[in-house]
Motif scaffolding. Structure first.
Motif, PDB file in Angstrom:
ATOM      1  N   VAL A   1       0.939  -1.404  -0.005  1.00 51.05           N
ATOM      2  CA  VAL A   1       0.062   0.078   0.075  1.00 51.05           C
ATOM      3  C   VAL A   1       0.851   1.203   0.021  1.00 51.05           C
ATOM      4  O   VAL A   1       0.648   2.427  -0.580  1.00 51.05           O
ATOM      5  N   ARG A   2       1.779   1.312   0.824  1.00 51.62           N
ATOM      6  CA  ARG A   2       2.788   2.433   0.765  1.00 51.62           C
ATOM      7  C   ARG A   2       3.287   2.813  -0.689  1.00 51.62           C
ATOM      8  O   ARG A   2       3.163   4.123  -0.953  1.00 51.62           O
ATOM      9  N   VAL A   3       4.024   2.001  -1.448  1.00 52.73           N
ATOM     10  CA  VAL A   3       4.519   2.277  -2.693  1.00 52.73           C
ATOM     11  C   VAL A   3       3.463   2.715  -3.724  1.00 52.73           C
ATOM     12  O   VAL A   3       3.490   3.423  -4.352  1.00 52.73           O
ATOM     13  N   LEU A   4       2.135   1.898  -3.465  1.00 55.05           N
ATOM     14  CA  LEU A   4       0.911   2.246  -4.401  1.00 55.05           C
ATOM     15  C   LEU A   4       0.464   3.759  -4.142  1.00 55.05           C
ATOM     16  O   LEU A   4       0.320   4.568  -5.234  1.00 55.05           O
ATOM     17  N   ALA A   5       0.435   4.014  -2.883  1.00 49.02           N
ATOM     18  CA  ALA A   5       0.225   5.437  -2.541  1.00 49.02           C
ATOM     19  C   ALA A   5       0.893   6.639  -3.016  1.00 49.02           C
ATOM     20  O   ALA A   5       0.469   7.484  -3.350  1.00 49.02           O
ATOM     21  N   GLU A   6       2.052   6.146  -2.836  1.00 45.18           N
ATOM     22  CA  GLU A   6       3.143   6.998  -3.270  1.00 45.18           C
ATOM     23  C   GLU A   6       3.213   7.325  -4.863  1.00 45.18           C
ATOM     24  O   GLU A   6       3.432   8.603  -5.206  1.00 45.18           O
ATOM     25  N   ARG A   7       2.971   6.164  -5.400  1.00 48.59           N
ATOM     26  CA  ARG A   7       2.810   6.686  -6.954  1.00 48.59           C
ATOM     27  C   ARG A   7       1.801   6.981  -7.578  1.00 48.59           C
ATOM     28  O   ARG A   7       1.452   7.932  -8.367  1.00 48.59           O
ATOM     29  N   PHE A   8       0.343   6.497  -7.012  1.00 45.18           N
ATOM     30  CA  PHE A   8      -0.860   6.779  -7.516  1.00 45.18           C
ATOM     31  C   PHE A   8      -1.654   7.826  -6.746  1.00 45.18           C
ATOM     32  O   PHE A   8      -2.935   8.222  -7.168  1.00 45.18           O
ATOM     33  N   GLY A   9      -1.237   7.875  -5.291  1.00 46.02           N
ATOM     34  CA  GLY A   9      -2.318   8.725  -4.440  1.00 46.02           C
ATOM     35  C   GLY A   9      -3.070   7.817  -3.633  1.00 46.02           C
ATOM     36  O   GLY A   9      -3.648   6.943  -4.363  1.00 46.02           O
ATOM     37  N   PRO A  10      -3.381   8.035  -2.422  1.00 45.78           N
ATOM     38  CA  PRO A  10      -3.931   7.208  -1.819  1.00 45.78           C
ATOM     39  C   PRO A  10      -5.665   7.173  -2.125  1.00 45.78           C
ATOM     40  O   PRO A  10      -6.184   6.108  -1.912  1.00 45.78           O
ATOM     41  N   GLU A  11      -5.924   8.260  -2.931  1.00 42.42           N
ATOM     42  CA  GLU A  11      -7.508   8.207  -3.102  1.00 42.42           C
ATOM     43  C   GLU A  11      -7.798   7.316  -4.469  1.00 42.42           C
ATOM     44  O   GLU A  11      -8.927   6.974  -4.809  1.00 42.42           O
TER      45      GLU A  11
END
Length: 436
Positions: A86-96
């Protein structure tokens, strides 16, 4: 690129329990499914829609360049927001852009198998990180969970625990939790070090005597002052404790004012290892352990060794004690992040040089003899450290008859410290004076 700048591939659903009944429809309807090979095979994802997660960068690029309205599913283990993807996905694409549906973390599963609470455990991940952090947390804390990685599995953890004397631990090795090959084994560090361990997910490192399960607390993972049963990572009751907080002989204990500066320069913290050389009463060793560090105390006097152990027990911390004299007694010890050297005789410069040769970050020295200050400074500088220092002399309030006070002076002490200079900042000068 920031999360808001990066092209998004629609909603990205992250599943921590891929085979849950309500997840099968999401997987079946997805245009692209990312996951480890075992997750993709278990979910029956066709090759045309599956992308095996290896290096993250190509997988993230594939998601970024998928059609705008593509439905992307990421298969993960346990809770993907807990040291997960989740950390790397949120950093790349945004948590929303994320729809996260967590399962139960492997740490929670492992403690559940033992019937133990884990709000008082420290959790450390070794994935892509220096394994020394995990080793030192296991040495310092009596209830630790390690998310393993190559070079930081049960064998390496066991060997690290054996490298310092007096730290008694038992290991619980958990593999394939919740899967068809689930296995949970309790072993000693020696047994762990002697075996190969394929497919391990988490290792619990617990006090051998069963201690470390305290009363209900307000802060997870660290003592909050309510009980202090597993070591006061927050230093319950403060730090730079008064001398009478320690058993000592003939006032042979580092005074509180000196200890305060020494601790400030040492910077002991969870995940690091500190040496206390010439430990005496062990006051510095105990305080470093109370602040979260793993500690090895080296003391040549037999009664001093007993005193260090007594003080460690009294303050509820683990301190590994080596009976011997530096520098000889330092051989074979794991390299420290910081070193405290107290007092010392004519061999003090040699001891400081030996410690500086091994220390990764900081060396702090206290001494009373002015004549030895230049040699200690020279030893620090020769080892590639800075060399700073002060002379401290405190005057404490002391009562006088008539409800008045006087100032009672303590003996002056020199405190010297050095910080390792990064190699990129060093200048090598040849005899002609030109920088090389």
């Amino acid at each position: 690129m920031t999360g808001s700048d990066t092209p998004r591939a629609g909603r990205i659903t992250v599943l921590g329990a891929a085979l849950a009944a309500d997840h099968r429809g999401l997987i079946a309807d997805a245009d692209l499914v990312l996951g480890a090979r075992r997750h993709l095979d278990a979910a029956g994802v066709p090759e045309g829609r599956a992308l095996v997660l290896g290096p993250l960068a190509p997988a993230l690029d594939a998601v970024a360049h998928a059609p705008t309205h593509a439905r992307v599913v990421v298969l993960a283990s346990g809770d993907p927001g807990f040291f997960g993807i989740v950390r790397v996905l949120a950093e790349r694409f945004g948590p929303e852009a994320l729809d996260v549906r967590p399962g139960t973390s492997s740490v929670a599963e492992a403690f559940a198998r033992l019937g133990l609470p884990w709000d008082d455990a420290v959790v450390v991940s070794a994935h892509g990180r220096d394994p020394r952090t995990a080793f030192n947390v296991c040495r310092a804390r009596r209830k630790t969970a390690v998310l393993t990685a190559p070079g930081a599995g049960p064998a390496e953890i066991g060997a690290a625990l054996l490298a310092v004397p007096g730290v008694e631990r038992r290991l619980v090795v958990a593999s394939d939790l919740g899967g068809p090959a689930e296995r949970v084994e309790q072993v000693t560090p020696a047994e762990a070090a002697a075996r190969d361990w394929p497919g391990v997910h988490v290792v619990l490192c617990l006090a051998a005597d069963g201690s470390g399960v305290g009363a209900m607390r307000a802060l997870a993972g660290a003592a909050d002052g309510a009980d202090g049963a597993d070591g006061a990572d927050g230093a319950d009751g403060g730090w730079a404790l008064p001398e009478d907080a320690f058993d000592h002989r003939d006032s042979m204990v580092t005074k509180a004012e000196i200890r305060a500066l020494a601790l400030a320069r040492l910077g002991p913290r969870l995940g690091e290892l500190v040496w206390d050389i010439g430990a005496g009463s062990g006051s510095v060793a105990v305080e470093c352990a109370r602040l979260g560090a793993a500690v090895v105390a080296v003391e040549r006097a037999e009664d001093g060794v007993r005193r260090v152990r007594t003080n460690a027990r009294a303050h509820g911390v683990d301190v590994s004690v080596v009976h011997g004299s530096a520098p000889g007694a330092l051989a074979g010890l794991p390299a420290p992040d910081a070193v405290f050297v107290g007092g010392g005789g004519a061999d003090l410069p040699d001891v400081v040089a030996a410690c500086a040769a091994r220390a990764r970050r900081t060396v702090v020295v206290t001494l009373a003899a002015l004549d030895r200050v230049p040699a200690v400074r020279a030893a620090l500088l020769a080892a590639g450290f800075t060399a700073e220092g002060v002379q401290l002399s405190a005057a404490r309030l002391a009562p006088l008859p008539g409800e008045v006070s006087r100032l009672a002076a303590t003996n002056p002490v020199f405190v010297l410290w050095g910080t390792r200079i990064p190699v990129r900042h060093l200048r090598v000068v040849d005899p002609s004076g030109d920088s090389l």
